[in-house]
Write a protein that holds these residues in place. Structure first.
Motif, mmCIF file in Angstrom:
data_model
loop_
_atom_site.group_PDB
_atom_site.id
_atom_site.type_symbol
_atom_site.label_atom_id
_atom_site.label_comp_id
_atom_site.label_asym_id
_atom_site.label_seq_id
_atom_site.Cartn_x
_atom_site.Cartn_y
_atom_site.Cartn_z
ATOM 1 N N GLU A 1 -2.145 11.325 10.712
ATOM 2 C CA GLU A 1 -1.555 11.346 9.361
ATOM 3 C C GLU A 1 -2.496 11.639 8.294
ATOM 4 O O GLU A 1 -3.615 11.457 8.532
ATOM 5 C CB GLU A 1 -0.843 10.123 9.128
ATOM 6 C CG GLU A 1 0.261 9.795 10.019
ATOM 7 C CD GLU A 1 1.343 8.685 9.824
ATOM 8 O OE1 GLU A 1 2.389 8.981 9.287
ATOM 9 O OE2 GLU A 1 0.738 7.741 9.723
ATOM 10 N N GLU B 1 0.982 15.749 4.248
ATOM 11 C CA GLU B 1 1.389 17.223 5.334
ATOM 12 C C GLU B 1 1.553 16.600 6.823
ATOM 13 O O GLU B 1 0.456 15.454 7.012
ATOM 14 C CB GLU B 1 0.434 18.305 5.004
ATOM 15 C CG GLU B 1 0.833 19.562 5.677
ATOM 16 C CD GLU B 1 2.348 19.871 5.534
ATOM 17 O OE1 GLU B 1 3.443 19.054 6.039
ATOM 18 O OE2 GLU B 1 2.760 20.921 4.761
ATOM 19 N N PRO C 1 0.819 -1.269 -0.013
ATOM 20 C CA PRO C 1 0.044 -0.210 -0.068
ATOM 21 C C PRO C 1 0.704 1.348 0.008
ATOM 22 O O PRO C 1 2.118 1.385 0.387
ATOM 23 C CB PRO C 1 -0.841 -0.108 1.522
ATOM 24 C CG PRO C 1 -0.039 -1.164 2.298
ATOM 25 C CD PRO C 1 0.866 -1.897 1.164
HETATM 26 N N1 SAM Z 1 6.033 5.552 1.762
HETATM 27 C C1 SAM Z 1 4.932 6.252 2.502
HETATM 28 C C2 SAM Z 1 3.932 5.741 1.221
HETATM 29 O O1 SAM Z 1 4.020 5.043 0.359
HETATM 30 O O2 SAM Z 1 2.678 6.218 1.554
HETATM 31 C C3 SAM Z 1 5.003 7.734 2.639
HETATM 32 C C4 SAM Z 1 5.711 8.110 3.398
HETATM 33 S S1 SAM Z 1 5.859 9.769 3.986
HETATM 34 C C5 SAM Z 1 7.552 9.772 4.992
HETATM 35 C C6 SAM Z 1 4.633 9.792 5.403
HETATM 36 C C7 SAM Z 1 3.427 10.568 5.046
HETATM 37 O O3 SAM Z 1 2.484 9.745 4.371
HETATM 38 C C8 SAM Z 1 2.744 11.159 6.298
HETATM 39 O O4 SAM Z 1 3.291 12.071 6.681
HETATM 40 C C9 SAM Z 1 1.564 11.279 5.683
HETATM 41 O O5 SAM Z 1 1.113 12.495 4.915
HETATM 42 C C10 SAM Z 1 1.305 10.050 4.718
HETATM 43 N N2 SAM Z 1 0.507 8.976 5.524
HETATM 44 C C11 SAM Z 1 1.220 7.739 5.695
HETATM 45 N N3 SAM Z 1 0.356 6.863 6.475
HETATM 46 C C12 SAM Z 1 -0.830 7.520 6.477
HETATM 47 C C13 SAM Z 1 -2.111 7.055 6.783
HETATM 48 N N4 SAM Z 1 -2.122 5.758 7.427
HETATM 49 N N5 SAM Z 1 -3.057 7.836 6.603
HETATM 50 C C14 SAM Z 1 -2.882 9.014 6.069
HETATM 51 N N6 SAM Z 1 -1.621 9.385 5.485
HETATM 52 C C15 SAM Z 1 -0.564 8.561 5.924
#
Ligand code: SAM
Length: 285
Positions: A219, A165, A117
Motif C-alpha cells: 500500500e 494509489e 491513525p
Molecule cells: N481511511 C484510510 C486512512 O485514513 O488512511 C484510507 C483508506 S483508502 C481506501 C486506502 C489507501 O490508503 C490505500 O490504497 C493506500 O494508498 C493508503 N494506505 C492505507 N494503509 C496504508 C499503509 N499501511 N501504508 C501506506 N499506505 C496505506
C-alpha cells in the motif's frame, strides 16, 4: 418505565497495519457498541478477534452506501450505538464515511469521532516535506483524461501534495506526474506501520525509473513537494500586462487561465486584465 437509550454514531479510527495502533477509547467504544459497520467485514473481524471483541457486524461500503446508510441512521435513531470503521485508518478519508456523516447531520442524530491513525498524515510526517500547509488529494481519478487534468490543476500548487494509489497503478501515476509537473522531489511511503514499512525519497524521474525496474507491491502514499519557488510569483512589474499574458499563453495556458493567473499575480480583478487579452494572437483554447 425504562428510559430510552441515546443512540450515537461513532467514527472510529483503526490501525493502518500495526494492530497496536488503536486507542483505549476506540477499544472501549467497539466493546460498548451495539453494531459495528465496516467496509469489509472479513477484514474488520481480524481486528475484533485480536482484541476479543464480538459484535454484530454490518457492511457499509462504496457499493451499498445508498441502501445501507439510511439503515444505519435508523438504528441510531432507535437508540443503538453504531461504530463505523474503515478497512484501515480514519473512516471518512477516501471511503464512504463522509456520506454517512452528512446523513447523520441531516437526521440530527449524535455523531462523534474516536481519532486514530490515517495513512495520509503518517506518510506526510515521514516525507520530510513542509507540513505547514498541505493538500490531500487522495486517489486521483481513474480515467486518464480526468487524472491528467487534475494533475494540470496542481501545477502551481505550493502546498505539499498527498496522494493515495493502488500498487498496480503507481507507475502510471508517477509517469503522468512527471510528464505534467516535471521533475521535483517526491517521497513514497509504503506499508506504513507494517513489517516492510519503507519510505523512499526520490525525484519524480528517479521514482519512475525505480518502479519500472521494481514492481510496486503493498500500500502506498505518494507525497509530492509543493512548487518551491513558484515561477508565477516572480516580480512582473517590469513587463506590461500584454507581455505577462503572452508568457502564460506561450507556456500552454488557455486565455481564460492566463487572465486569471495574471489577475492573481498583479492583485487585479479578471475584468481589469481581460481587455488586454482581446486580440492576443496566441490562444490555446
Ligand atoms: N481511511 C484510510 C486512512 O485514513 O488512511 C484510507 C483508506 S483508502 C481506501 C486506502 C489507501 O490508503 C490505500 O490504497 C493506500 O494508498 C493508503 N494506505 C492505507 N494503509 C496504508 C499503509 N499501511 N501504508 C501506506 N499506505 C496505506
Amino acid at each position: 418505565m425504562s428510559e430510552k437509550k441515546q443512540g450515537c454514531l461513532y467514527l472510529c479510527g483503526t490501525p493502518i497495519g500495526n494492530l497496536e495502533d488503536i486507542t483505549l477509547r476506540a477499544l472501549r467504544i467497539l466493546k460498548e457498541a451495539d453494531y459495528i459497520a465496516a467496509e469489509d467485514t472479513r477484514h474488520t473481524i481480524k481486528l475484533l478477534n485480536h482484541y476479543e471483541i464480538s459484535k454484530p457486524l454490518l457492511s457499509y461500503h462504496e457499493h451499498n452506501r445508498r441502501e445501507k446508510g439510511p439503515e444505519l441512521i435508523s438504528l441510531v435513531q432507535k437508540g443503538f450505538k453504531v461504530a463505523l470503521v474503515s478497512d484501515a485508518g480514519m473512516p471518512g478519508i477516501s471511503d464512504p464515511g463522509a456520506d454517512l456523516v452528512a446523513l447523520a447531520l441531516e437526521a440530527q442524530i449524535p455523531v462523534t469521532v474516536i481519532p486514530g491513525p490515517s495513512a495520509s498524515l503518517s506518510g506526510l510526517v515521514l516525507s520530510g516535506f513542509s507540513t505547514k500547509r498541505f493538500a490531500f488529494e487522495g486517489f486521483l481519478p481513474l480515467a486518464k483524461k480526468d487524472r491528467k487534468s487534475l494533475i494540470m490543476s496542481l501545477k502551481s500548487e505550493e502546498r505539499t501534495i498527498v496522494l493515495y494509489e493502488a500498487p498496480h497503478r503507481l507507475l502510471s501515476l508517477l509517469q503522468d506526474l512527471y510528464e505534467i509537473l516535471g521533475d521535483r522531489r517526491i517521497a513514497i511511503a509504503r506499508e506504513l506501520t507494517k513489517i516492510y514499512e519503507e519510505v523512499l525519497h526520490f525525484t519524480l524521474e528517479e521514482a519512475v525509473r525505480h518502479y519500472k525496474e521494481n514492481t510496486p507491491r503493498g500500500e502506498f502514499v505518494v507525497i509530492l513537494e509543493g512548487l518551491k519557488e513558484n515561477p508565477l510569483k516572480r516580480d512582473f512589474s517590469g513587463i506590461s500586462i500584454e507581455e505577462h499574458l503572452k508568457e502564460y499563453l506561450l507556456s500552454g495556458m488557455s486565455k481564460k487561465e492566463a487572465v486569471k493567473q495574471v489577475a492573481k499575480d498583479r492583485n487585479l480583478s479578471k475584468s481589469q486584465v481581460y481587455p488586454f487579452s482581446v486580440g492576443l494572437d496566441i490562444d490555446n483554447n
